[in-house]
Motif scaffolding. Sequence first.
Motif, PDB file in Angstrom:
ATOM      1  N   LYS A 179      48.766  57.928  27.637  1.00 52.74           N
ATOM      2  CA  LYS A 179      49.431  57.476  28.687  1.00 52.74           C
ATOM      3  C   LYS A 179      48.488  57.223  30.048  1.00 52.74           C
ATOM      4  O   LYS A 179      48.318  56.263  30.690  1.00 52.74           O
ATOM      5  N   LEU A 180      47.677  58.403  30.405  1.00 51.54           N
ATOM      6  CA  LEU A 180      46.659  58.450  31.383  1.00 51.54           C
ATOM      7  C   LEU A 180      45.591  57.146  31.236  1.00 51.54           C
ATOM      8  O   LEU A 180      45.229  56.584  32.223  1.00 51.54           O
ATOM      9  N   LYS A 181      45.091  57.329  30.016  1.00 52.40           N
ATOM     10  CA  LYS A 181      44.106  56.111  30.031  1.00 52.40           C
ATOM     11  C   LYS A 181      44.500  54.715  30.128  1.00 52.40           C
ATOM     12  O   LYS A 181      44.067  53.790  30.672  1.00 52.40           O
ATOM     13  N   GLN A 182      45.793  54.700  29.358  1.00 50.97           N
ATOM     14  CA  GLN A 182      46.428  53.189  29.475  1.00 50.97           C
ATOM     15  C   GLN A 182      46.741  52.971  30.956  1.00 50.97           C
ATOM     16  O   GLN A 182      46.554  51.828  31.318  1.00 50.97           O
ATOM     17  N   ALA A 183      47.097  53.789  31.748  1.00 50.69           N
ATOM     18  CA  ALA A 183      47.396  53.483  33.126  1.00 50.69           C
ATOM     19  C   ALA A 183      46.028  53.301  34.022  1.00 50.69           C
ATOM     20  O   ALA A 183      45.886  52.242  34.698  1.00 50.69           O
ATOM     21  N   PHE A 184      45.074  53.708  33.595  1.00 49.95           N
ATOM     22  CA  PHE A 184      43.819  53.563  34.242  1.00 49.95           C
ATOM     23  C   PHE A 184      43.338  52.228  33.743  1.00 49.95           C
ATOM     24  O   PHE A 184      42.836  51.375  34.691  1.00 49.95           O
ATOM     25  N   TRP A 185      43.267  51.912  32.647  1.00 46.20           N
ATOM     26  CA  TRP A 185      43.083  50.591  32.154  1.00 46.20           C
ATOM     27  C   TRP A 185      43.717  49.692  32.579  1.00 46.20           C
ATOM     28  O   TRP A 185      43.244  48.233  33.062  1.00 46.20           O
ATOM     29  N   THR A 186      45.115  49.658  32.759  1.00 43.41           N
ATOM     30  CA  THR A 186      46.104  48.643  33.455  1.00 43.41           C
ATOM     31  C   THR A 186      45.548  48.508  34.896  1.00 43.41           C
ATOM     32  O   THR A 186      45.452  47.325  35.435  1.00 43.41           O
ATOM     33  N   ALA A 187      45.446  49.541  35.520  1.00 43.28           N
ATOM     34  CA  ALA A 187      45.142  49.615  37.115  1.00 43.28           C
ATOM     35  C   ALA A 187      43.676  48.935  37.204  1.00 43.28           C
ATOM     36  O   ALA A 187      43.520  47.883  38.113  1.00 43.28           O
ATOM     37  N   PHE A 188      42.535  49.143  36.342  1.00 42.32           N
ATOM     38  CA  PHE A 188      41.527  48.300  36.451  1.00 42.32           C
ATOM     39  C   PHE A 188      41.733  46.904  36.129  1.00 42.32           C
ATOM     40  O   PHE A 188      41.107  45.919  36.915  1.00 42.32           O
ATOM     41  N   GLY A 189      42.552  46.542  35.179  1.00 44.42           N
ATOM     42  CA  GLY A 189      42.664  45.177  34.784  1.00 44.42           C
ATOM     43  C   GLY A 189      43.365  44.326  35.867  1.00 44.42           C
ATOM     44  O   GLY A 189      42.988  43.046  36.226  1.00 44.42           O
ATOM     45  N   GLN A 190      44.480  45.053  36.633  1.00 47.41           N
ATOM     46  CA  GLN A 190      44.835  44.412  37.760  1.00 47.41           C
ATOM     47  C   GLN A 190      43.917  44.150  38.905  1.00 47.41           C
ATOM     48  O   GLN A 190      43.814  43.325  39.563  1.00 47.41           O
ATOM     49  N   TYR A 191      42.991  45.263  39.133  1.00 42.82           N
ATOM     50  CA  TYR A 191      42.216  45.202  40.102  1.00 42.82           C
ATOM     51  C   TYR A 191      41.190  44.201  40.012  1.00 42.82           C
ATOM     52  O   TYR A 191      40.553  43.531  40.854  1.00 42.82           O
ATOM     53  N   MET A 192      40.816  43.921  38.582  1.00 44.69           N
ATOM     54  CA  MET A 192      39.887  42.687  38.308  1.00 44.69           C
ATOM     55  C   MET A 192      40.446  41.363  38.108  1.00 44.69           C
ATOM     56  O   MET A 192      39.773  40.398  38.108  1.00 44.69           O
ATOM     57  N   ALA A 193      41.609  41.121  38.074  1.00 46.41           N
ATOM     58  CA  ALA A 193      42.312  39.877  37.572  1.00 46.41           C
ATOM     59  C   ALA A 193      41.805  38.784  38.694  1.00 46.41           C
ATOM     60  O   ALA A 193      41.711  37.698  38.141  1.00 46.41           O
ATOM     61  N   PRO A 194      41.896  38.997  39.660  1.00 45.18           N
ATOM     62  CA  PRO A 194      41.452  38.021  40.712  1.00 45.18           C
ATOM     63  C   PRO A 194      40.037  37.448  40.559  1.00 45.18           C
ATOM     64  O   PRO A 194      39.448  36.613  41.138  1.00 45.18           O
ATOM     65  N   VAL A 195      39.077  38.561  39.928  1.00 48.87           N
ATOM     66  CA  VAL A 195      37.696  38.153  39.985  1.00 48.87           C
ATOM     67  C   VAL A 195      37.406  37.370  38.901  1.00 48.87           C
ATOM     68  O   VAL A 195      37.723  37.524  37.556  1.00 48.87           O
ATOM     69  N   LEU A 196      36.732  36.118  39.015  1.00 43.91           N
ATOM     70  CA  LEU A 196      36.417  35.140  38.172  1.00 43.91           C
ATOM     71  C   LEU A 196      35.109  35.306  37.561  1.00 43.91           C
ATOM     72  O   LEU A 196      34.390  35.915  38.234  1.00 43.91           O
ATOM     73  N   SER A 197      34.921  34.947  36.088  1.00 35.48           N
ATOM     74  CA  SER A 197      33.493  34.951  35.590  1.00 35.48           C
ATOM     75  C   SER A 197      32.442  33.976  36.035  1.00 35.48           C
ATOM     76  O   SER A 197      32.914  33.103  37.097  1.00 35.48           O
ATOM     77  N   ALA A 198      31.357  34.330  35.793  1.00 34.92           N
ATOM     78  CA  ALA A 198      30.270  33.393  36.325  1.00 34.92           C
ATOM     79  C   ALA A 198      30.388  32.178  36.147  1.00 34.92           C
ATOM     80  O   ALA A 198      29.879  31.095  36.850  1.00 34.92           O
TER      81      ALA A 198
END
Length: 153
Positions: free
Chosen positions: A9-28
């Motif tokens: 659950k902790l790992k999943q929470a981290f990766w969810t948070a990271f995914g949300q943090y990165m969501a607005p970042v567009l690819s190259a």
Amino acid sequence: MYTREQASKLKQAFWTAFGQYMAPVLSAEGMRTNWINYKTGLKNVYFRMQADKKEASVAIEMTQPDPEIQQMFFEQFEALKELLHDTAGEEWTWDLHTADEYGKVVSRIYVELKGVSVFNQNDWPTLISFFKPRIIALDAFWNDAKYSFDELR
């Protein structure tokens, strides 16, 4: 110590948070990207971000079952080593034919951050600061480098 379920659950929470943090970042290429499950478009070639209780890493992993084919992919990446290091702004470690955690032979090009734990929420900002620029750099590198692999498809 955490139970297996708590750790998961902790790992999943981290990766969810990271995914949300990165969501607005567009690819190259200016496209929306699933940064956590980055698609290289090459079978058995993955960009992996991993974090556990002692360290974190960002890696290019080649998992072709045939060691000779795996080596061909590794050598093609080696031809692009300067581009990768220039794009990432740092030297990465290169391991041809090493064993993964399951004993499977893989080749890896990676960078590590030691002394951090995905299970310590106080380390999460450090982990995010480690992962974000490197996965973005890998994407920028791949935007230029992927065409070099057309003959190996």
